[in-house]
Design a protein around this motif. Structure first.
Motif, PDB file in Angstrom:
ATOM      1  N   GLN A 265       0.870  -1.175   0.134  1.00  0.00           N
ATOM      2  CA  GLN A 265       0.036   0.061   0.062  1.00  0.00           C
ATOM      3  C   GLN A 265       0.999   1.344   0.036  1.00  0.00           C
ATOM      4  N   ARG A 266       2.016   1.235   0.889  1.00  0.00           N
ATOM      5  CA  ARG A 266       2.737   2.387   0.836  1.00  0.00           C
ATOM      6  C   ARG A 266       3.495   2.845  -0.512  1.00  0.00           C
ATOM      7  N   HIS A 267       3.961   1.670  -1.388  1.00  0.00           N
ATOM      8  CA  HIS A 267       4.506   1.832  -2.607  1.00  0.00           C
ATOM      9  C   HIS A 267       3.606   2.450  -3.361  1.00  0.00           C
ATOM     10  N   GLN A 268       2.285   2.020  -3.447  1.00  0.00           N
ATOM     11  CA  GLN A 268       1.192   2.796  -4.418  1.00  0.00           C
ATOM     12  C   GLN A 268       0.944   4.123  -4.028  1.00  0.00           C
ATOM     13  N   GLN A 269       0.818   4.252  -2.720  1.00  0.00           N
ATOM     14  CA  GLN A 269       0.573   5.695  -2.193  1.00  0.00           C
ATOM     15  C   GLN A 269       1.837   6.874  -2.537  1.00  0.00           C
ATOM     16  N   LEU A 270       3.060   6.249  -2.447  1.00  0.00           N
ATOM     17  CA  LEU A 270       4.102   7.041  -2.810  1.00  0.00           C
ATOM     18  C   LEU A 270       4.274   7.204  -4.422  1.00  0.00           C
ATOM     19  N   LYS A 271       3.848   6.180  -5.062  1.00  0.00           N
ATOM     20  CA  LYS A 271       3.683   6.689  -6.570  1.00  0.00           C
ATOM     21  C   LYS A 271       2.674   7.495  -6.949  1.00  0.00           C
ATOM     22  N   GLN A 272       1.453   7.329  -6.270  1.00  0.00           N
ATOM     23  CA  GLN A 272       0.537   8.305  -6.620  1.00  0.00           C
ATOM     24  C   GLN A 272       0.808   9.745  -6.212  1.00  0.00           C
ATOM     25  N   GLY A 273       1.252   9.586  -4.972  1.00  0.00           N
ATOM     26  CA  GLY A 273       1.972  11.103  -4.398  1.00  0.00           C
ATOM     27  C   GLY A 273       2.889  11.830  -5.104  1.00  0.00           C
ATOM     28  N   LEU A 274       3.924  11.144  -5.729  1.00  0.00           N
ATOM     29  CA  LEU A 274       4.918  11.609  -6.330  1.00  0.00           C
ATOM     30  C   LEU A 274       4.318  12.192  -7.757  1.00  0.00           C
ATOM     31  N   LEU A 275       3.673  11.451  -8.273  1.00  0.00           N
ATOM     32  CA  LEU A 275       2.840  11.925  -9.748  1.00  0.00           C
ATOM     33  C   LEU A 275       2.025  13.318  -9.297  1.00  0.00           C
ATOM     34  N   ALA A 276       1.386  13.203  -8.371  1.00  0.00           N
ATOM     35  CA  ALA A 276       0.530  14.489  -7.894  1.00  0.00           C
ATOM     36  C   ALA A 276       1.562  15.736  -7.696  1.00  0.00           C
ATOM     37  N   LEU A 277       2.583  15.409  -6.727  1.00  0.00           N
ATOM     38  CA  LEU A 277       3.657  16.527  -6.736  1.00  0.00           C
ATOM     39  C   LEU A 277       4.124  16.947  -7.880  1.00  0.00           C
ATOM     40  N   TYR A 278       4.545  15.916  -8.863  1.00  0.00           N
ATOM     41  CA  TYR A 278       5.390  16.642  -9.966  1.00  0.00           C
ATOM     42  C   TYR A 278       4.506  17.142 -10.849  1.00  0.00           C
ATOM     43  N   ARG A 279       3.093  17.030 -10.878  1.00  0.00           N
ATOM     44  CA  ARG A 279       2.206  17.376 -11.712  1.00  0.00           C
ATOM     45  C   ARG A 279       1.809  18.906 -11.205  1.00  0.00           C
ATOM     46  N   ALA A 280       1.760  18.870  -9.966  1.00  0.00           N
ATOM     47  CA  ALA A 280       1.374  20.405  -9.498  1.00  0.00           C
ATOM     48  C   ALA A 280       2.552  21.311  -9.570  1.00  0.00           C
ATOM     49  N   SER A 281       3.701  20.693  -9.493  1.00  0.00           N
ATOM     50  CA  SER A 281       5.010  21.741  -9.724  1.00  0.00           C
ATOM     51  C   SER A 281       5.217  22.003 -11.113  1.00  0.00           C
ATOM     52  N   LEU A 282       4.803  21.008 -12.257  1.00  0.00           N
ATOM     53  CA  LEU A 282       4.811  21.160 -13.413  1.00  0.00           C
ATOM     54  C   LEU A 282       3.727  22.357 -13.719  1.00  0.00           C
ATOM     55  N   ALA A 283       2.638  22.240 -13.215  1.00  0.00           N
ATOM     56  CA  ALA A 283       1.597  23.096 -13.800  1.00  0.00           C
ATOM     57  C   ALA A 283       1.971  24.525 -13.496  1.00  0.00           C
ATOM     58  N   ASP A 284       2.624  24.851 -12.172  1.00  0.00           N
ATOM     59  CA  ASP A 284       3.176  26.046 -11.659  1.00  0.00           C
ATOM     60  C   ASP A 284       4.303  26.465 -12.523  1.00  0.00           C
ATOM     61  N   HIS A 285       4.964  25.406 -13.153  1.00  0.00           N
ATOM     62  CA  HIS A 285       5.985  26.025 -14.247  1.00  0.00           C
ATOM     63  C   HIS A 285       5.491  26.286 -15.581  1.00  0.00           C
ATOM     64  N   GLY A 286       4.221  25.948 -15.575  1.00  0.00           N
ATOM     65  CA  GLY A 286       3.757  26.526 -16.942  1.00  0.00           C
ATOM     66  C   GLY A 286       3.614  25.418 -17.877  1.00  0.00           C
ATOM     67  N   CYS A 287       3.874  24.134 -17.508  1.00  0.00           N
ATOM     68  CA  CYS A 287       3.767  23.182 -18.529  1.00  0.00           C
ATOM     69  C   CYS A 287       2.503  22.621 -18.323  1.00  0.00           C
ATOM     70  N   HIS A 288       1.848  22.458 -20.041  1.00  0.00           N
ATOM     71  CA  HIS A 288       0.690  22.321 -19.797  1.00  0.00           C
ATOM     72  C   HIS A 288       0.455  20.658 -20.567  1.00  0.00           C
ATOM     73  N   LEU A 289       1.314  19.737 -20.347  1.00  0.00           N
ATOM     74  CA  LEU A 289       0.999  18.477 -20.897  1.00  0.00           C
ATOM     75  C   LEU A 289      -0.017  17.643 -19.958  1.00  0.00           C
ATOM     76  N   ASP A 290      -0.911  16.868 -20.592  1.00  0.00           N
ATOM     77  CA  ASP A 290      -1.873  16.208 -19.671  1.00  0.00           C
ATOM     78  C   ASP A 290      -1.334  15.237 -18.803  1.00  0.00           C
ATOM     79  N   THR A 291      -2.196  14.919 -17.860  1.00  0.00           N
ATOM     80  CA  THR A 291      -1.536  13.902 -16.842  1.00  0.00           C
ATOM     81  C   THR A 291      -1.259  12.615 -17.284  1.00  0.00           C
ATOM     82  N   ALA A 292      -1.679  11.927 -18.516  1.00  0.00           N
ATOM     83  CA  ALA A 292      -1.318  10.747 -18.991  1.00  0.00           C
ATOM     84  C   ALA A 292      -0.053  10.681 -19.699  1.00  0.00           C
TER      85      ALA A 292
END
Length: 321
Positions: A265-292
């Motif tokens: 469960q921890r591994h899956q939560q870490l993977k989901q959390g990292l993707l969310a973290l990077y997605r938010a940071s990239l959005a703030d950076h002005g990157c408009h690539l979709d989540t997929a």
């Protein structure tokens, strides 16, 4: 002959795209000074033909290569060292002292990677590791200076990503060859603000506080650029350092929040959390690539970062002697 994989960065520095995993993912560097040459990082065995072709394209004889310097012995940086050294008759391998034994006798290195990646991936991406004769290997030391032609290269110990990691300072271009210490920056994420960067916690020696100290030590030289293995040269170092260290703090917080969960469960939560973290940071950076698309480009890094965070958390939880 197409040489899109060979980039002249100026100052006698060339980035060679080793084609590991995908294009624009893994770089080795060829330095040329006063008729002499050095490679910093090699990629895997499958990148070695490009390194040799780069010498041919630039008219550099193989016996003009004095140094092969992996930043550390993870296979995307040093897997091709043994094969490359077989083709460079006068080169010396300069490696962190903790990495020497792994390149002289790569059996343990191979088994460690096998445990992470599995046999099929090892065969597909890395191939057979070739040993380097001990007489051709030199262990680096902190603040060591070696000459390439008349140009000094300074090496410093930079643990945090791996305890067998050093970085190489090139005074001529005022840049560090950083391996993985200064993180990962893929060109797909560049925007009008410049490059985006993220820390890497690849197994098995991620130590966030030690990594922070290593990054701060790199910054003391007031670098004008960083030569990343993943991928190529970046500038605007103070901004990138702030972003990198901020994301490192968020990575640590995510790990601690998941620490008590069962392993799967921890591994899956870490993977989901990292993707969310990077997605938010990239959005703030002005990157408009979709989540997929983000998930596809970062899939390998997210998997390995999650594994490395878990190993760090488990190590932290053990009673200290």
């Amino acid at each position: 002959m197409s040489t899109a994989w060979l980039q002249d960065l100026g100052g006698g520095v060339y980035a060679v795209d080793t084609a590991f995993q995908r294009e624009h993912f893994d770089a080795a560097y060829l330095l040329r000074r006063d008729g002499r040459a050095a490679f910093i990082d090699t990629g895997t065995n499958f990148g070695v033909p490009r390194l040799l072709q780069a010498l041919q394209v630039l008219g550099i004889p193989r016996d003009a290569v004095d140094w092969v310097i992996p930043t550390h012995v993870h296979l995307d940086h040093a897997g091709g060292v043994g094969l490359l050294m077989q083709e460079l008759p006068t080169a010396t391998l300069l490696v962190h002292p903790r990495g020497v034994r792994h390149l002289v006798d790569p059996g343990a290195l191979y088994q460690g990677a096998l445990a992470v990646y599995g046999a099929e991936e090892m065969a597909r991406s890395y191939g057979e590791l070739r040993p380097v004769p001990a007489g051709r290997v030199q262990a680096s030391s902190d603040e060591q200076v070696v000459l390439l032609g008349g140009s000094p290269l300074r090496l410093i110990d930079t643990p945090g990503h791996a305890r067998h990691h050093h970085c190489i300072w090139d005074e001529h271009t005022r840049g560090w060859f950083t391996g993985d210490t200064f993180g990962l920056s893929y060109r797909e994420f560049d925007t009008e603000r410049g490059a985006w960067i993220m820390p890497t916690s690849t197994p098995v020696q991620f130590e966030p506080e030690v990594l922070r100290l290593s990054v701060q030590r790199l910054l003391q030289a007031d670098p004008q650029c960083m030569y990343l293995t993943h991928f190529s040269r970046v500038t605007g170092v103070p901004r990138l350092a702030a972003l990198l260290l901020g994301l490192l703090d968020e990575t640590v917080a995510l790990g601690r929040a998941c620490a008590a969960l069962p392993a799967a469960q921890r591994h899956q939560q870490l993977k989901q959390g990292l993707l969310a973290l990077y997605r938010a940071s990239l959005a703030d950076h002005g990157c408009h690539l979709d989540t997929a698309t983000l998930a596809r480009l970062l899939e390998l890094d997210i998997e390995l970062n999650a594994q490395g965070i878990a190993i760090w958390l488990d190590r932290e939880s053990r009673p200290r002697a």
